[in-house]
Design a protein around this motif. Structure first.
Motif, short mmCIF file in Angstrom:
data_model
loop_
_atom_site.label_atom_id
_atom_site.label_comp_id
_atom_site.label_asym_id
_atom_site.label_seq_id
_atom_site.Cartn_x
_atom_site.Cartn_y
_atom_site.Cartn_z
N ARG A 1 -2.01 -6.34 -7.29
CA ARG A 1 -0.54 -6.30 -6.64
C ARG A 1 0.11 -7.47 -6.81
O ARG A 1 1.42 -7.40 -7.00
N THR A 2 -0.23 -8.66 -6.62
CA THR A 2 0.62 -9.97 -6.60
C THR A 2 1.08 -10.01 -8.48
O THR A 2 1.95 -10.54 -8.73
N ARG A 3 0.10 -9.49 -9.36
CA ARG A 3 0.40 -9.85 -10.78
C ARG A 3 1.47 -8.70 -10.97
O ARG A 3 2.11 -9.04 -11.73
N THR A 4 1.42 -7.52 -10.59
CA THR A 4 2.46 -6.60 -11.09
C THR A 4 3.42 -6.40 -9.90
O THR A 4 4.73 -5.88 -10.44
N GLY A 5 3.40 -6.74 -8.99
CA GLY A 5 4.58 -6.65 -7.93
C GLY A 5 4.83 -5.37 -7.20
O GLY A 5 5.89 -4.88 -6.80
N ILE A 6 3.98 -4.16 -7.73
CA ILE A 6 4.07 -2.99 -6.89
C ILE A 6 4.13 -2.80 -5.46
O ILE A 6 3.70 -3.90 -4.74
N PRO A 7 4.51 -2.03 -4.63
CA PRO A 7 4.39 -2.14 -3.54
C PRO A 7 3.16 -1.74 -3.13
O PRO A 7 2.41 -1.31 -3.78
N TRP A 8 2.75 -2.03 -1.76
CA TRP A 8 1.43 -1.95 -1.35
C TRP A 8 0.69 -0.58 -1.28
O TRP A 8 -0.27 -0.40 -1.61
N ARG A 9 1.78 0.29 -1.02
CA ARG A 9 1.43 1.65 -0.68
C ARG A 9 1.06 2.32 -2.04
O ARG A 9 0.37 3.31 -2.15
N ASP A 10 1.49 1.65 -3.31
CA ASP A 10 1.20 2.30 -4.56
C ASP A 10 -0.36 1.84 -5.19
O ASP A 10 -0.27 1.95 -6.53
N LEU A 11 -0.72 1.00 -4.53
CA LEU A 11 -2.08 0.30 -4.90
C LEU A 11 -3.00 1.24 -5.45
O LEU A 11 -3.39 2.29 -4.49
N PRO A 12 -3.57 1.40 -6.55
CA PRO A 12 -4.61 2.38 -7.02
C PRO A 12 -5.62 2.68 -6.06
O PRO A 12 -6.10 1.40 -5.60
N GLU A 13 -6.25 3.60 -5.91
CA GLU A 13 -7.47 3.77 -4.92
C GLU A 13 -8.55 3.12 -5.47
O GLU A 13 -9.65 2.80 -4.41
N ARG A 14 -8.66 2.64 -6.68
CA ARG A 14 -10.06 2.17 -7.08
C ARG A 14 -10.13 0.62 -6.34
O ARG A 14 -11.29 -0.01 -6.30
N TYR A 15 -9.27 -0.01 -5.72
CA TYR A 15 -9.25 -1.01 -5.13
C TYR A 15 -9.36 -1.08 -3.56
O TYR A 15 -9.65 -1.87 -2.93
N GLY A 16 -9.76 0.28 -3.11
CA GLY A 16 -9.94 0.56 -2.00
C GLY A 16 -8.58 0.92 -1.21
O GLY A 16 -7.42 0.97 -1.71
N PRO A 17 -8.42 1.54 0.18
CA PRO A 17 -7.03 1.87 0.83
C PRO A 17 -6.38 0.52 0.62
O PRO A 17 -6.69 -0.53 1.18
N TRP A 18 -4.98 1.03 0.43
CA TRP A 18 -3.91 -0.22 0.65
C TRP A 18 -3.98 -0.70 1.75
O TRP A 18 -3.61 -2.07 1.87
#
Length: 78
Positions: free
Chosen positions: A30-47
């Motif tokens: 998330r910090t590297r890409t700058g995406i919104p927290w809600r768009d975090l891929p599921e493979r990392y767990g729930p946002w």
């Protein structure tokens, strides 16, 4: 490398569903890409879980300590 900087568990309770590595990788992604927290891929767990860990570490200074000690040659610009 980061293990000594991670806070110890404070109280017993439910065993974690997601590994710390998954959550840390989610924070890094998330910090590297700058995406919104809600768009975090599921493979990392729930946002919400990843964000909760990020906020907890941000409040107690864990993230600052780990980023400064893992990159000792870098200095902050004023």
């Amino acid at each position: 490398m980061l293990e000594p900087l991670l806070p110890n568990g404070i109280k017993p309770g439910r065993p974690p569903v997601h590994t710390k590595r998954q959550l840390i990788n989610g924070i890094r992604f998330r910090t590297r890409t700058g995406i919104p927290w809600r768009d975090l891929p599921e493979r990392y767990g729930p946002w919400e879980t990843v964000y909760g860990l990020f906020r907890r570490w941000q409040r107690d200074g864990t993230g600052t300590a780990s980023s400064s000690s893992s990159r000792p040659g870098l200095t902050r610009r004023a």
